[in-house]
Write a protein that holds these residues in place. Sequence first.
Motif, PDB file in Angstrom:
ATOM      1  N   ILE A 132      26.869  52.800  48.501  1.00 44.41           N
ATOM      2  CA  ILE A 132      27.115  51.523  49.174  1.00 44.41           C
ATOM      3  C   ILE A 132      28.602  51.422  49.506  1.00 44.41           C
ATOM      4  O   ILE A 132      29.458  51.681  48.665  1.00 44.41           O
ATOM      5  N   ASP A 133      28.851  51.070  50.754  1.00 43.39           N
ATOM      6  CA  ASP A 133      30.219  50.987  51.227  1.00 43.39           C
ATOM      7  C   ASP A 133      30.798  49.619  50.866  1.00 43.39           C
ATOM      8  O   ASP A 133      30.218  48.592  51.197  1.00 43.39           O
ATOM      9  N   MET A 134      31.927  49.626  50.162  1.00 42.62           N
ATOM     10  CA  MET A 134      32.543  48.341  49.772  1.00 42.62           C
ATOM     11  C   MET A 134      33.795  48.129  50.603  1.00 42.62           C
ATOM     12  O   MET A 134      34.657  49.012  50.682  1.00 42.62           O
ATOM     13  N   GLU A 135      33.888  46.942  51.182  1.00 39.88           N
ATOM     14  CA  GLU A 135      35.032  46.657  52.035  1.00 39.88           C
ATOM     15  C   GLU A 135      35.651  45.330  51.586  1.00 39.88           C
ATOM     16  O   GLU A 135      34.932  44.402  51.210  1.00 39.88           O
ATOM     17  N   MET A 136      36.988  45.268  51.625  1.00 36.69           N
ATOM     18  CA  MET A 136      37.624  44.002  51.243  1.00 36.69           C
ATOM     19  C   MET A 136      38.588  43.571  52.333  1.00 36.69           C
ATOM     20  O   MET A 136      39.382  44.373  52.817  1.00 36.69           O
ATOM     21  N   VAL A 137      38.480  42.325  52.736  1.00 34.65           N
ATOM     22  CA  VAL A 137      39.337  41.809  53.802  1.00 34.65           C
ATOM     23  C   VAL A 137      40.186  40.673  53.235  1.00 34.65           C
ATOM     24  O   VAL A 137      39.647  39.629  52.839  1.00 34.65           O
ATOM     25  N   LEU A 138      41.509  40.902  53.171  1.00 37.48           N
ATOM     26  CA  LEU A 138      42.389  39.887  52.593  1.00 37.48           C
ATOM     27  C   LEU A 138      43.477  39.516  53.593  1.00 37.48           C
ATOM     28  O   LEU A 138      43.914  40.365  54.378  1.00 37.48           O
ATOM     29  N   PRO A 139      43.917  38.274  53.572  1.00 35.77           N
ATOM     30  CA  PRO A 139      44.967  37.872  54.508  1.00 35.77           C
ATOM     31  C   PRO A 139      46.314  38.454  54.077  1.00 35.77           C
ATOM     32  O   PRO A 139      46.462  38.908  52.938  1.00 35.77           O
ATOM     33  N   GLU A 140      47.264  38.448  54.990  1.00 34.55           N
ATOM     34  CA  GLU A 140      48.605  38.885  54.596  1.00 34.55           C
ATOM     35  C   GLU A 140      49.223  37.808  53.721  1.00 34.55           C
ATOM     36  O   GLU A 140      48.808  36.664  53.763  1.00 34.55           O
ATOM     37  N   GLY A 141      50.179  38.208  52.924  1.00 32.04           N
ATOM     38  CA  GLY A 141      50.880  37.215  52.094  1.00 32.04           C
ATOM     39  C   GLY A 141      50.121  36.903  50.826  1.00 32.04           C
ATOM     40  O   GLY A 141      49.112  37.543  50.500  1.00 32.04           O
ATOM     41  N   GLU A 142      50.603  35.902  50.147  1.00 29.34           N
ATOM     42  CA  GLU A 142      50.067  35.573  48.812  1.00 29.34           C
ATOM     43  C   GLU A 142      48.739  34.830  48.878  1.00 29.34           C
ATOM     44  O   GLU A 142      48.483  34.111  49.840  1.00 29.34           O
ATOM     45  N   LEU A 143      47.934  35.010  47.849  1.00 22.11           N
ATOM     46  CA  LEU A 143      46.705  34.229  47.701  1.00 22.11           C
ATOM     47  C   LEU A 143      46.632  33.850  46.222  1.00 22.11           C
ATOM     48  O   LEU A 143      46.110  34.616  45.408  1.00 22.11           O
ATOM     49  N   THR A 144      47.218  32.720  45.886  1.00 20.47           N
ATOM     50  CA  THR A 144      47.236  32.351  44.465  1.00 20.47           C
ATOM     51  C   THR A 144      46.618  30.972  44.273  1.00 20.47           C
ATOM     52  O   THR A 144      46.611  30.146  45.179  1.00 20.47           O
TER      53      THR A 144
END
Length: 259
Positions: A132-144
Motif C-alpha cells: 500500500i502506497d502511503m503519501e503525506m501532504v503537509l503545508p509549508e511552515g509550522e503546524l503546531t
Amino acid sequence: FTRRIKIGRFGHSEISDMARAFNGMSEQLSNLEQSRNEFVANASHELKTPLSSMKIMIQTLLLQPADPEMTHEFLSDVDQEIDRLNNIINDLLSLAKADASHVENRLSRVNLKDLLQATLHNLEPLAQRKQIDMEMVLPEGELTLQSDPIRLQQAISNIIDNAIKYTPEQGSVRIEAAQQGARIVIWVQDTGYGISPEDQKHIFDRFYRVDKARSRATGGTGLGLAIVKQIITGLGGSIRVESQEGEGSTFTVELPIEP
Ligand code: ADP
C-alpha cells in the motif's frame, strides 16, 4: 424507571411540568443504564469467545494424545487467542482511562508534522506488507497546536491503521493536514472497501464492526474508533467520515489550536 407518573386529579400545570421533567430524567437514566448493560454484555461476549475456543482446543489435546504437528497447530491457535484477549483488554483499558473524568489531558505544544511523520514511520511496515502506497501532504511552515501528544498520536495511529487494514493490496492511503483559522484539520483518505451510509452511523460505537470476519482476521476488536472518538472529543475536536462503498473512505479530524 420508565413508569409514568400519573397526576390523577391534580391537573395543575406545575405538577404536570414536574412530572414531565421527572419522566424525561428517568428516561435518560434508563437509556444510560441500558447502554451500560449493553456494553457489559458485549464486552463479556468478546472476552468469552477466545476463552471458549482456547478451552475446546486444550480439552481436545487433553482427551486424546495428538501427533506433534497437531499439537503445534493447536498451541499456536491458543497463542493467537491469547493475543486477541490482550488486544481487547488493552482497548478496554484505554476506553476506561479516557472515560474517567479525573484523567486530564497532558497538554503541551505539539509539532503535528513530527507527530504525523513518526506515526507514518511506525505503520510503514504494515503498509509495505500489503504494497500500500502511503503519501503525506503537509503545508509549508509550522503546524503546531496545544494538545496531548500521546493521546493524539494514539487516535491518529488508529485511523491510519484502519485505513491500511481496510484497503486491499496495492491501494493507497493519503494523509493531509492543514491549518484553517483557529483549527487544524487532518484528513486520512484510503482507496479501501468503503463503508455504507447505514454502517457509517455506527462505526464509532463500541464493538461495532461492519464485517466481523475481516475485522477479526486483522486483529480488530471493534473498539478502535470508539477510542478515537473519545480522545478527539476529549481534546475539544471532532471526527467525521465520508465514504463510498467499493471506492474508499475519508476520515476528517478537526482540532482546536488552543483547546
Ligand atoms: P476494528 O477493531 O474492527 O477495526 P474500529 O472501531 O476501528 O474496529 O472500526 C469499526 C469498523 O469500522 C471496522 O470493523 C470496519 O468495518 C469499519 N472501518 C473502520 N475504518 C475503516 C476504513 N478506513 N475503511 C473501511 N471500513 C472501516
